[in-house]
Write a protein that holds these residues in place. Structure first.
Motif, PDB file in Angstrom:
ATOM      1  N   GLU A   6      43.045  51.142  18.303  1.00 15.51           N
ATOM      2  CA  GLU A   6      41.593  51.334  18.274  1.00 15.51           C
ATOM      3  C   GLU A   6      40.955  50.553  17.120  1.00 15.51           C
ATOM      4  O   GLU A   6      39.866  49.989  17.269  1.00 15.51           O
ATOM      5  N   ARG A  47      41.039  46.850  18.081  1.00 15.96           N
ATOM      6  CA  ARG A  47      40.029  46.614  19.124  1.00 15.96           C
ATOM      7  C   ARG A  47      38.635  46.478  18.513  1.00 15.96           C
ATOM      8  O   ARG A  47      37.860  45.585  18.887  1.00 15.96           O
ATOM      9  N   ALA A  48      38.304  47.332  17.575  1.00 13.76           N
ATOM     10  CA  ALA A  48      36.985  47.269  16.932  1.00 13.76           C
ATOM     11  C   ALA A  48      36.799  45.947  16.192  1.00 13.76           C
ATOM     12  O   ALA A  48      35.715  45.349  16.223  1.00 13.76           O
ATOM     13  N   GLU A  49      37.861  45.452  15.545  1.00  9.24           N
ATOM     14  CA  GLU A  49      37.735  44.193  14.804  1.00  9.24           C
ATOM     15  C   GLU A  49      37.682  42.985  15.730  1.00  9.24           C
ATOM     16  O   GLU A  49      37.026  41.984  15.416  1.00  9.24           O
ATOM     17  N   GLU A 108      36.090  42.784  18.367  1.00  7.51           N
ATOM     18  CA  GLU A 108      34.742  42.659  18.926  1.00  7.51           C
ATOM     19  C   GLU A 108      33.920  41.597  18.209  1.00  7.51           C
ATOM     20  O   GLU A 108      33.101  40.918  18.828  1.00  7.51           O
TER      21      GLU A 108
END
Length: 397
Positions: free
Chosen positions: A134, A137-139, A141
């Motif tokens: 998670e 995934r955020a990075e 973006e």
């Protein structure tokens, strides 16, 4: 109070032991302990469906809460075990509590390896847990340039996911081909063609010597040539080591895993399953044999079921056929058996390399040692039976 079975590790292997016991009618007490605070989840989706956002985190769960409740477990999550007393049949937890057991199963898996010295650099990731996926995934973006260090199965999957998200991806690998340890050099070259064809920059035969940071954040990866690869995000996928530090001094034999006999027993009333288990050593093994340790999802579940049966009185030797699969860029690669490090011959027995769909037999010493399928699940269905045969490899006339 003494628990009948304590399982340390609530991923696929550990949970399968608990389910296997219940399915066989075991009604005794079972405690399942894990350092991760999340409900038991599957790891293969973490580098693919969870990482690219196709799946919410909940979809990676191995079982829903109601299914876990039905197993009648004492589930202790977010509470790692810190010490084991084998003679005393006791486990110490990080919160100070002590669990007494009649039978213990160790299923703690791996700890991701990293590059020393980067611990305080933002933007550097390993991927082992749901939280890791998670966060990465955020990075991804906002990242533009992604460097993946390591081109094993996990590194190649992460690279494929990042590239599919439109990121500029570079993969750095010291071996001559990606996934060479799993596929060998000849078939590893097919993985290289797959990735470069999708726009991944692949630097093989290239060691990494360190990371470069500015203002506390990673900005590049330094290779053995002295070149620096610019990076907004770096993913270190250089394998893992068995999570056995807490077992030091326990009396168990530790040798790149928990050393077990052919029944996966590490000591009296102690078993190990999954990535942490080095099985087939000890009593009955040949002189100098260290046993075998397999890092794959299928082994974790098969070994979990085997150990559950052994706890309840079955007596057999664990003799799996190794199986690894990987999804990358709409391609599924399946490997039954083990490609040797030494000399081997690859024969395409179905399809073709040019057609990007094939089944290959890998032979060594006149015997079939591995079957590799590339987008050919149907063609690999007989692989297990072929590999368990003791007959020499039949050659076409």
């Amino acid at each position: 109070m003494t628990t009948d079975v304590v399982i340390v590790g609530a991923s696929a292997g550990g949970l399968t032991v608990a389910e296997g016991l219940r399915r066989r009618g075991f009604t005794g007490s079972v405690t399942l302990v894990d350092a991760d605070p999340e409900l038991p989840y599957d790891r293969p989706p973490l580098s693919k469906q969870v990482l690219d956002g196709r799946w919410p985190a909940e979809r990676a769960r191995l079982r829903e809460p109601a299914e876990l409740d039905a197993l009648d477990l004492d589930l202790r999550l977010g509470c790692p075990a810190v010490a084991l007393d084998v003679p005393g049949h006791r486990i110490a937890l990080v919160d100070g509590r002590v669990l007494r057991y009649r039978t213990l199963v160790l299923a703690t898996g791996l700890v991701a390896r990293d590059i020393p010295g980067h611990e305080h650099l933002a933007g550097v990731h390993t991927l082992r847990t749901l939280a890791d996926s998670e966060l990465l995934r955020a990075e991804l973006e906002s990242a533009h340039r992604v460097v993946v260090v390591g081109a094993g199965v996990l590194g190649c999957e992460i690279a494929a996911t990042a590239r599919s998200l439109g990121r500029q991806v570079t993969v750095v690998e010291p071996a001559a081909q990606p996934m060479e340890r799993v596929l060998g050099a000849e078939l590893g070259a097919e993985v290289a063609r797959l990735h470069t064809g999708q726009g991944v920059r692949l630097l093989t035969s290239t060691p990494v010597t360190g990371l470069v940071g500015e203002a506390g954040r990673v900005v590049g990866v330094r290779t053995g040539t002295g070149a620096v690869l610019p990076a907004d995000v770096v993913v270190v996928a250089v394998g893992g080591r068995p999570a056995t530090d807490w077992l030091t001094g326990s009396g168990l034999v530790l040798d790149d895993g928990v050393v077990c006999d052919e029944r996966c027993r590490a000591a009296e009333d102690v078993y190990a399953v999954g990535d942490v288990a080095r099985f087939g050593a000890g009593a009955g093994a040949g002189a100098g044999e260290r046993g075998e340790r397999l890092e794959n999802r299928t082994n974790a579940t098969e070994q979990g079921l085997f150990v559950a049966a052994d706890i309840l009185g079955a007596r057999a030797a664990y003799r799996p056929v190794p199986y690894v699969w990987s999804d990358q860029f709409q391609v599924r690669v399946q490997v039954y058996g083990a490609v040797p490090e030494g000399p081997s011959a690859v024969r395409i027995v179905q399809g073709s390399l040019r057609g990007r769909k094939f089944v290959a037999h890998v032979e060594a010493g006149g015997r079939l040692v591995a079957v590799v399928g590339w987008n050919s699940p149907g063609g690999t269905r007989t692989a297990r039976s072929l590999l368990t045969s003791r007959h020499p490899v039949p050659h076409a006339p």
